[in-house]
Scaffold this motif. Structure first.
Motif, PDB file in Angstrom:
ATOM      1  N   GLY A  89      38.984  41.816  38.376  1.00  0.00           N
ATOM      2  CA  GLY A  89      39.772  43.189  37.556  1.00  0.00           C
ATOM      3  C   GLY A  89      41.147  42.865  37.237  1.00  0.00           C
ATOM      4  O   GLY A  89      41.608  43.140  36.417  1.00  0.00           O
ATOM      5  N   ASP A  90      41.800  41.953  37.955  1.00  0.00           N
ATOM      6  CA  ASP A  90      43.194  41.414  37.687  1.00  0.00           C
ATOM      7  C   ASP A  90      43.274  40.824  36.268  1.00  0.00           C
ATOM      8  O   ASP A  90      44.059  41.107  35.290  1.00  0.00           O
ATOM      9  CB  ASP A  90      43.911  40.590  38.572  1.00  0.00           C
ATOM     10  CG  ASP A  90      44.237  41.449  39.701  1.00  0.00           C
ATOM     11  OD1 ASP A  90      44.177  42.573  39.752  1.00  0.00           O
ATOM     12  OD2 ASP A  90      44.378  40.708  40.781  1.00  0.00           O
ATOM     13  N   ALA A 135      46.338  44.493  28.947  1.00  0.00           N
ATOM     14  CA  ALA A 135      47.671  44.835  28.674  1.00  0.00           C
ATOM     15  C   ALA A 135      48.423  44.017  27.692  1.00  0.00           C
ATOM     16  O   ALA A 135      48.963  44.481  26.573  1.00  0.00           O
ATOM     17  CB  ALA A 135      48.564  44.693  29.918  1.00  0.00           C
ATOM     18  N   ILE A 136      47.867  42.804  27.572  1.00  0.00           N
ATOM     19  CA  ILE A 136      48.277  41.574  26.452  1.00  0.00           C
ATOM     20  C   ILE A 136      47.739  42.617  24.944  1.00  0.00           C
ATOM     21  O   ILE A 136      48.433  42.540  24.065  1.00  0.00           O
ATOM     22  CB  ILE A 136      47.863  40.264  26.570  1.00  0.00           C
ATOM     23  CG1 ILE A 136      48.644  39.777  27.827  1.00  0.00           C
ATOM     24  CG2 ILE A 136      47.918  39.525  25.406  1.00  0.00           C
ATOM     25  CD1 ILE A 136      48.112  38.472  28.334  1.00  0.00           C
ATOM     26  N   LEU A 187      42.805  30.381  38.671  1.00  0.00           N
ATOM     27  CA  LEU A 187      43.746  31.665  38.109  1.00  0.00           C
ATOM     28  C   LEU A 187      42.836  32.806  38.652  1.00  0.00           C
ATOM     29  O   LEU A 187      41.574  33.031  38.210  1.00  0.00           O
ATOM     30  CB  LEU A 187      43.727  31.541  36.679  1.00  0.00           C
ATOM     31  CG  LEU A 187      44.577  32.471  35.834  1.00  0.00           C
ATOM     32  CD1 LEU A 187      45.863  32.359  36.098  1.00  0.00           C
ATOM     33  CD2 LEU A 187      44.173  32.234  34.421  1.00  0.00           C
ATOM     34  N   PHE A 188      43.668  33.725  39.027  1.00  0.00           N
ATOM     35  CA  PHE A 188      42.806  35.038  39.544  1.00  0.00           C
ATOM     36  C   PHE A 188      41.618  34.988  40.514  1.00  0.00           C
ATOM     37  O   PHE A 188      40.462  35.696  40.302  1.00  0.00           O
ATOM     38  CB  PHE A 188      42.473  35.946  38.117  1.00  0.00           C
ATOM     39  CG  PHE A 188      43.648  36.428  37.371  1.00  0.00           C
ATOM     40  CD1 PHE A 188      44.514  37.313  38.027  1.00  0.00           C
ATOM     41  CD2 PHE A 188      43.954  35.686  36.191  1.00  0.00           C
ATOM     42  CE1 PHE A 188      45.975  37.405  37.170  1.00  0.00           C
ATOM     43  CE2 PHE A 188      45.102  36.193  35.393  1.00  0.00           C
ATOM     44  CZ  PHE A 188      45.783  37.073  35.854  1.00  0.00           C
TER      45      PHE A 188
END
Length: 105
Positions: A8-9, A16-17, A2-3
């Motif tokens: 940074g993502d 954001a969440i 994942l990522f």
């Protein structure tokens, strides 16, 4: 992974969440928004219930996505006098009753 290679993502998605959760909980915690939000939820649930019962559809994630992409012209065909009557009659009493509820702040 994942990522993978882009921490940074991951931080951006986490922020954001957090922001969406914070704003939602902040809006719900404002005492003067309790009654309007309760009334809005009652009307939305009545509309969804009417479509499920009369059209025999199941409201799922795909249906909500389609609703968000529907234009005003397309949606006018779905708002019929029967729909308006059913939603109005089924929710008027509930909205009046919920407006008398005292919320504790």
């Amino acid at each position: 992974r994942l990522f993978g290679g882009a921490p940074g993502d991951l931080v951006g998605i986490g922020a954001a969440i957090w922001a969406v959760t914070f704003l939602t909980l902040s809006a719900v915690s404002l005492p003067w928004l309790h009654r309007p939000l309760a009334a809005l939820l009652l009307v939305v649930s009545a509309a969804a219930s009417w479509y499920q019962q009369s059209l025999g559809v199941l409201i799922d994630r795909e249906m909500v996505r389609n609703i968000m992409q529907t234009t005003v012209t397309e949606s006018r065909h779905l708002v019929t006098p029967d729909y308006l009557l059913a939603v109005t009659l089924s929710q008027t009493y509930k909205i009046v009753a919920s407006s008398r509820i005292r919320f504790q702040s």
